[in-house]
Design a protein around this motif. Structure first.
Motif, PDB file in Angstrom:
ATOM      1  N   TYR A 192     -60.303 -54.012 -44.827  1.00  0.00           N
ATOM      2  CA  TYR A 192     -59.312 -55.093 -44.717  1.00  0.00           C
ATOM      3  C   TYR A 192     -57.901 -54.541 -44.909  1.00  0.00           C
ATOM      4  O   TYR A 192     -56.995 -54.825 -44.126  1.00  0.00           O
ATOM      5  CB  TYR A 192     -59.587 -56.190 -45.750  1.00  0.00           C
ATOM      6  CG  TYR A 192     -58.439 -57.172 -45.855  1.00  0.00           C
ATOM      7  CD1 TYR A 192     -58.387 -58.291 -45.032  1.00  0.00           C
ATOM      8  CD2 TYR A 192     -57.377 -56.943 -46.730  1.00  0.00           C
ATOM      9  CE1 TYR A 192     -57.304 -59.155 -45.086  1.00  0.00           C
ATOM     10  CE2 TYR A 192     -56.293 -57.808 -46.788  1.00  0.00           C
ATOM     11  CZ  TYR A 192     -56.263 -58.902 -45.965  1.00  0.00           C
ATOM     12  OH  TYR A 192     -55.187 -59.754 -46.002  1.00  0.00           O
ATOM     13  N   ASN A 193     -57.704 -53.741 -45.959  1.00  0.00           N
ATOM     14  CA  ASN A 193     -56.374 -53.217 -46.256  1.00  0.00           C
ATOM     15  C   ASN A 193     -55.845 -52.337 -45.129  1.00  0.00           C
ATOM     16  O   ASN A 193     -54.647 -52.385 -44.798  1.00  0.00           O
ATOM     17  CB  ASN A 193     -56.390 -52.420 -47.565  1.00  0.00           C
ATOM     18  CG  ASN A 193     -56.539 -53.312 -48.785  1.00  0.00           C
ATOM     19  OD1 ASN A 193     -56.230 -54.484 -48.746  1.00  0.00           O
ATOM     20  ND2 ASN A 193     -57.031 -52.741 -49.876  1.00  0.00           N
ATOM     21  N   HIS A 197     -54.835 -56.270 -43.051  1.00  0.00           N
ATOM     22  CA  HIS A 197     -53.761 -56.774 -43.905  1.00  0.00           C
ATOM     23  C   HIS A 197     -52.378 -56.779 -43.241  1.00  0.00           C
ATOM     24  O   HIS A 197     -51.596 -57.708 -43.492  1.00  0.00           O
ATOM     25  CB  HIS A 197     -53.699 -56.015 -45.220  1.00  0.00           C
ATOM     26  CG  HIS A 197     -52.807 -56.664 -46.228  1.00  0.00           C
ATOM     27  ND1 HIS A 197     -53.094 -57.910 -46.773  1.00  0.00           N
ATOM     28  CD2 HIS A 197     -51.607 -56.282 -46.768  1.00  0.00           C
ATOM     29  CE1 HIS A 197     -52.132 -58.258 -47.604  1.00  0.00           C
ATOM     30  NE2 HIS A 197     -51.217 -57.297 -47.623  1.00  0.00           N
ATOM     31  N   ARG A 200     -51.927 -60.187 -41.911  1.00  0.00           N
ATOM     32  CA  ARG A 200     -52.539 -61.153 -42.815  1.00  0.00           C
ATOM     33  C   ARG A 200     -52.130 -62.589 -42.531  1.00  0.00           C
ATOM     34  O   ARG A 200     -52.893 -63.510 -42.808  1.00  0.00           O
ATOM     35  CB  ARG A 200     -52.209 -60.804 -44.262  1.00  0.00           C
ATOM     36  CG  ARG A 200     -50.758 -60.968 -44.606  1.00  0.00           C
ATOM     37  CD  ARG A 200     -50.451 -60.688 -46.054  1.00  0.00           C
ATOM     38  NE  ARG A 200     -49.099 -61.142 -46.333  1.00  0.00           N
ATOM     39  CZ  ARG A 200     -48.796 -62.385 -46.672  1.00  0.00           C
ATOM     40  NH1 ARG A 200     -49.756 -63.287 -46.797  1.00  0.00           N
ATOM     41  NH2 ARG A 200     -47.542 -62.752 -46.866  1.00  0.00           N
ATOM     42  N   LEU A 240     -57.242 -62.041 -50.337  1.00  0.00           N
ATOM     43  CA  LEU A 240     -56.455 -60.852 -50.039  1.00  0.00           C
ATOM     44  C   LEU A 240     -55.246 -61.154 -49.171  1.00  0.00           C
ATOM     45  O   LEU A 240     -54.238 -60.430 -49.207  1.00  0.00           O
ATOM     46  CB  LEU A 240     -57.340 -59.802 -49.362  1.00  0.00           C
ATOM     47  CG  LEU A 240     -58.446 -59.189 -50.225  1.00  0.00           C
ATOM     48  CD1 LEU A 240     -59.429 -58.418 -49.366  1.00  0.00           C
ATOM     49  CD2 LEU A 240     -57.850 -58.289 -51.302  1.00  0.00           C
ATOM     50  N   SER A 407     -46.489 -60.586 -49.202  1.00  0.00           N
ATOM     51  CA  SER A 407     -47.812 -60.021 -49.448  1.00  0.00           C
ATOM     52  C   SER A 407     -48.090 -59.923 -50.934  1.00  0.00           C
ATOM     53  O   SER A 407     -47.267 -59.456 -51.729  1.00  0.00           O
ATOM     54  CB  SER A 407     -47.901 -58.618 -48.817  1.00  0.00           C
ATOM     55  OG  SER A 407     -49.112 -58.000 -49.188  1.00  0.00           O
TER      56      SER A 407
END
Length: 409
Positions: A192-193, A197, A200, A240, A407
């Motif tokens: 995901y990161n 992200h 996002r 997240l 974020s």
């Protein structure tokens, strides 16, 4: 390899790549998988393919389960070559198959794989497709992580095929996460990161798209298939991608010849404020330099712009820029902007000054290299007065900065 069945008449037909895989300027130490799926229904359908270097191998394995000439549909959720790369090999062996994708994907696939003469079915958000015994529903999820991306949901099997979304980069002969001999959460978050992200903001679109779907299994394009604790993984994406609870501030400084750069500055201000970011805006020719510098010192993001006259900035802006080099501005985001009528040198001069500071200066090159986004441009250059197209460009770039500020991770 033994047949890997997800549901009745539904098979994994991908590729396990257990090398140290170069990917998005990373090295995947655990390898990865390229997951593709065959729905062997009355109208046989393939969902996604594999990386282009494994196209021939992919078709050979697929041929053990079905004669490719009988395939009726090939669904491409995302055109990036690690997903669509096997399309050329498959299309040549499945001459009657219709390629299913979103509108922005059509020309990309035609150009990438020389498919100009093939039949395409363009689907929109909420469209369904009867493949004979199963019904597929499509949801558009743009910019997760490119414009043309969509997800596919099988209504009867309650299986979501989300391409890159909900993926992991792990090469394993154990296909289902609940059968792995370790907790995949760290790999799930790591993926995901690295991939999701930067986009996002668009995870909200995904979460909304899932609200009316009863998802009992998630079959992504990389790594493990999820069939237990589904809500845990959906909730992780929501968590997240959440906004920070910290108040964020931005400072805009500009000089304007005919109010066109002022209009750009005001558009940036409006977009930031719509994202709950506090904005201070200064005309450098009408404000005290000390007040401008103090605001920049307190800001989380700094936008500086000028009109161009005789290949240079106008007014008192350069005096402000010279002082920035002597300040500690580490951690702040910076972006240049401006309007022009001929060639816009002032905007580039501002960019040069910003690079002499220790701020995180935004550039088109950096955005492309870190996110793959091609619709976000820095510096923000507007010719004459901003029209609708240019206002959209301002919105894309300003929203990108807003997302960086907001974020939570």
């Amino acid at each position: 390899m033994n047949k890997i069945m997800l549901a009745k008449d539904t098979y994994w037909v991908g590729k396990i790549d257990d090398r140290e895989v170069p990917f998005h300027r990373l090295i995947l130490g655990k390898g990865t998988t390229y997951n593709a799926y065959l729905l062997k229904t009355e109208k046989p359908t393939v969902i996604d393919t594999v990386d282009m270097q494994f196209g021939r191998e992919f078709v050979e394995y697929l041929s053990e389960l079905i004669n490719p000439e009988g395939i009726q549909y090939i669904i491409i959720n995302h055109t990036e070559p690690d997903h669509s790369g096997g399309l050329a090999a498959l299309a040549s062996r499945a001459p009657h198959a219709t390629i299913v994708c979103t509108s922005p994907a059509v020309n990309e696939l035609k150009e990438m794989y020389k498919l100009h003469s093939r039949n395409f079915l363009v689907v929109k958000d909420g469209d369904t497709l009867d493949i004979g015994g199963k019904t597929l529903k499509f949801k558009e999820t743009p910019y997760l992580h490119t414009e043309e991306t969509m997800i596919t949901y099988c209504m009867e099997d309650k299986i979501l095929y989300p391409c890159d979304i909900f993926s992991t980069h792990v090469a394993s002969n154990t296909f289902f996460a609940d059968e792995a001999d370790f907790d995949i959460t760290d790999d799930f978050i790591g993926y995901y990161n690295a991939i999701i992200h930067p986009h996002r903001r668009y995870v909200r679109t995904l979460i909304q798209a899932l609200e009316d779907l009863d998802v009992q299994m998630i079959a992504p394009s990389h790594g493990y298939i999820l069939r237990k604790d589904i809500q845990k993984y959906i909730d992780l994406y929501a968590t997240l991608s959440a906004d920070t609870i910290d108040d964020k501030k931005a400072t805009i400084v500009y000089t304007s010849l005919r109010n066109n750069t002022k209009k750009v500055a005001e558009s940036i201000k409006r977009i930031l404020e719509e994202n709950q970011i506090h904005v201070s805006i200064f005309n450098a020719d009408k404000s005290e330099k000390s007040a401008i510098l103090e605001s920049i010192k307190e800001a989380d993001a700094v936008f500086i712009g000028s009109s161009t006259k005789y290949a240079d900035m106008i007014g008192n802006l350069e005096d402000v820029l010279k002082d920035l080099k002597e300040m500690n501005l580490e951690g702040k985001i910076a972006a240049a902007f401006g309007s022009y009528g001929w060639s816009g040198e002032a905007i580039e001069v501002i960019q040069d000054y910003l690079h002499e500071t220790n701020m995180n200066v935004q550039s088109t090159s950096h955005v492309i290299k870190t996110t793959g986004m091609t619709h976000v441009e820095f510096p923000v250059r507007v010719r004459f007065s901003p029209n609708n197209e240019q206002l959209k460009k301002i919105e894309h770039s300003t929203t990108f900065v807003a997302d960086l500020l907001l974020s939570a991770i």
